[in-house]
Design an enzyme around this catalytic site. Structure first.
Site, PDB file in Angstrom:
ATOM      1  CE  LYS A 287       4.476   9.312   8.933  1.00  0.00           C
ATOM      2  NZ  LYS A 287       3.827   8.543  10.023  1.00  0.00           N
TER       3      LYS A 287
ATOM      4  CE1 TYR B  16       0.709   1.225   4.452  1.00  0.00           C
ATOM      5  CE2 TYR B  16       0.759  -1.176   4.411  1.00  0.00           C
ATOM      6  CZ  TYR B  16       1.048   0.015   5.044  1.00  0.00           C
ATOM      7  OH  TYR B  16       1.685   0.020   6.263  1.00  0.00           O
TER       8      TYR B  16
ATOM      9  CD  GLN C  14       8.859  -2.157   8.048  1.00  0.00           C
ATOM     10  OE1 GLN C  14       7.667  -1.947   8.181  1.00  0.00           O
ATOM     11  NE2 GLN C  14       9.765  -1.405   8.650  1.00  0.00           N
TER      12      GLN C  14
END
Length: 624
Positions: free
Chosen positions: A157, A153, A193
């Site tokens: 911010k 995805y 990740q």
């Protein structure tokens, strides 16, 4: 308004997420010969990029995408944008591309920022700490994990009037990022990740790609992060894409609606990592006789043997064995059947194979625990399952471990099981009963540095120089947290292994540190995993003029220990940075055996002698 100085960043490989839809009407209408040619070219393309035929470094993988957003996703990491450009065009040149349309794509580059290290902008090669250099280099040039599930995805911010990330002072942003990272570290070993920056490259500021064997671990991680202020106040997310890894050779199966990836274990002959599965034909099964190493790597569901190779015993006999190796059934209330196998090999020899089996077993929701414990130079393998049928299946693999002589199994009632001490973090403020017993013997068992601390200790087979290099970077990062007390490397005086000791003010902090320590080269076990009871005499700070005498005294005491009932092994560990800082790691079958030694005249004389040669009082942390 003051303009904020942006944290410096350093970049690594460029990343392309290429998501495609299949034109199913065109595919079904195409002649068989065209489909075969298209698949042949597509498989050749995917295989060539996975083996890096187009570049000297990087990584590529392909995933099926679940849901309506796409049918499959190709992920490429390469040193330059030119590599990505060529990879993109090369796919368009295949006959298979004519049957696809691009659902979406995302372009980014792996990055690390000044939140991780203040000098990162000067270049990774200029960071003095070798451990930190390695950490950053691995994040900038990552491998694509061989995990079943993937989630990608993009995100930003926020820059809203009430929550503008970029208006926050650096220290506040750094603190939020640190707290956010703490959550991720809780999932070390479960979720990995790749974070890539995309400012100026795509529509969002970052791309996040998560990998996990268990899909629910991804959900749990992201759900927990939603409640962290870094996300709840300042994060804005794009669409999520979720899928499963498959091998390029499985592309025909994917289009035919057949199982791919790890789900193909019961139907196909290869999985996403290229390991071989059991053949569908029963006559071709190797069954329970195959070696533990191949079982660990196969990824397929093991077949159930007609007669399990373990002996069925009553529950009390099995529970005695579990208690002897410090497996507490009350910690595993879901366990319905237990297995215990004895091996002539030591635990360090078996640990890799057992961990491989445990990783394979974890694919099944009936698996509870599989671990190996040291046992007087031998080893004991324990495997707990929710039901007997699943345990019988596992028994076939466990019996193939090296040196296995006998296995036993029994139904369990965890609520009536006997207690034991499990491995993990033990805090000095939770050993009151044991401390009281030692106090009665006039043995000080206080808190190191006068603080409530928790000790995380791991052992490594790597040489001390290699371990120290890895730990130095971790210790520097740990020092950013006010809960960190000390992390140091200790070398065994007699045996070829190294201990890393990390002390923390809270249990949670110590457990999180354990996730990082587990990645140190050559790690084979946590303290407390190798025996029923372990005690660590820590911070034996010796006066320099008495150091040699202290070592000689230990050798004398070690000879006495070797003859004592219940004693497994004892090591004198020396701090690699301070030869006068030592601890004694002593492993016992049970608490009473250790206390018998503490009650002995030999120990009492040693304590009295120690008052003359030590620069500080000996302090103990109990690890089991």
């Amino acid at each position: 308004m003051e303009r904020r100085k942006p944290p410096q960043t350093v970049e690594g490989w460029y990343v392309l997420h290429d998501l495609r839809r299949i034109d199913w009407d065109a595919w079904r209408a195409a002649p068989e010969r065209e489909r075969e040619r298209a698949l042949e070219e597509a498989v050749e393309y995917l295989q060539a990029h996975e083996r890096l035929a187009d570049a000297e470094e990087g990584a590529s993988a392909v995933y099926s995408v679940i849901g309506h957003k796409a049918d499959f996703m190709m992920v490429h990491l390469r040193p330059t944008t030119a590599h990505l450009d060529r990879a993109e065009r090369a796919f368009e040149g295949t006959a298979f591309a004519e049957f696809t349309e691009r659902a979406t794509s995302y372009v980014s580059v792996t990055e690390m920022s000044g939140y991780v290290h203040e000098d990162i902008g000067d270049g990774v090669e200029n960071i003095e700490d070798p451990g930190m250099r390695n950490y950053i280099a691995n994040r900038l040039h990552p491998e694509l994990p061989d995990a079943e599930h993937v989630c990608f995805y993009p995100m930003d911010k926020s820059r809203g009037p009430d929550a503008n990330w970029y208006d926050l002072p650096f220290d506040e942003r750094a603190e939020l990022m640190s707290g956010h990272g703490d959550i991720g570290r809780d999932y070390a070993g479960k979720v990995s990740q790749i974070i890539s920056g995309s400012v100026g490259f795509d529509d969002y500021e970052w791309g996040v790609t998560l990998f996990a064997e268990d899909a629910v671990d991804i959900k749990h991680l992201l759900y927990e992060m939603r409640f962290d202020p870094s996300s709840s106040r300042f994060a804005e997310f794009g669409p999520f894409y979720f899928g499963r890894k498959f091998d390029p050779t499985e592309l025909p199966a994917l289009l035919a609606g057949e199982p791919v990836g790890e789900g193909a274990a019961e139907h196909a002959g290869s999985h996403a990592g290229g390991h071989s599965h059991e053949n569908e034909a029963a006559d071709d099964r190797e069954g329970a006789d195959e070696s533990a190493s191949s079982a660990a790597s196969a990824g397929g569901r093991p077949s159930v043997p007609d007669e399990p190779p373990h002996d069925v015993v009553n529950a009390s006999e099995l529970e005695r064995e579990l208690s002897r190796v410090a497996v507490d059934l009350t910690d595993h209330p879901e366990a319905g059947y237990g297995l215990v196998f004895s091996s002539t090999e030591d635990a360090e020899t078996l640990v890799e194979d057992v961990q491989g089996l445990a990783g394979n077993f974890d694919h099944y929701d009936t698996h509870v625990l599989t671990t190996v414990r040291g046992d007087k130079g031998r080893s004991t393998v324990v495997s707990l399952w929710k039901n007997e049928r699943a345990a019988n299946t596992a028994s076939g693999f466990l019996s193939g471990l090296e040196g296995v002589e006998r296995g036993i199994g029994a139904e369990l009632d965890a609520e009536e099981g006997v207690g034991g001490a499990g491995a993990g973090v033990e805090g000095t403020d939770e050993d009151d009963e044991l401390r009281g017993e030692l106090t009665d013997l006039d043995i000080y068992a206080g808190k190191p540095h006068g603080e409530d601390v928790y000790a995380m200790v791991v052992y490594s087979e790597a040489d001390s120089e290699t371990v120290d290099e890895a730990v130095s970077g971790l210790a520097e990062r740990f020092d950013h947290y006010d809960t960190h007390v000390k992390t140091a490397v200790y070398d065994a005086a007699e045996r070829g292994r190294v201990a890393v000791v990390s002390l923390w003010k809270t249990r949670d902090a110590a457990e999180k540190a354990g996730g990082f320590l587990a990645d140190i080269p050559g790690v084979v076990a946590r303290a407390g995993e190798e025996s029923g009871f372990g005690t660590m005499g820590m911070f034996y700070t010796v006066k320099p003029e008495y150091r040699d005498e202290f070592v000689d005294r230990f050798e004398t005491v070690g000879g006495l220990l070797a003859e004592m009932e219940g004693h497994l092994e004892t090591d004198l560990m020396v701090n690699v940075d301070d030869e006068n800082d030592m601890f004694i790691a002593s492993q016992w079958t049970g608490k009473e055996d250790a206390l018998s030694f503490f009650r002995s005249d030999a120990f009492r004389e040693t304590v009295q002698w120690g008052r003359e040669v030590l620069a500080d009082r000996p302090r103990h942390v109990f690890l089991a």
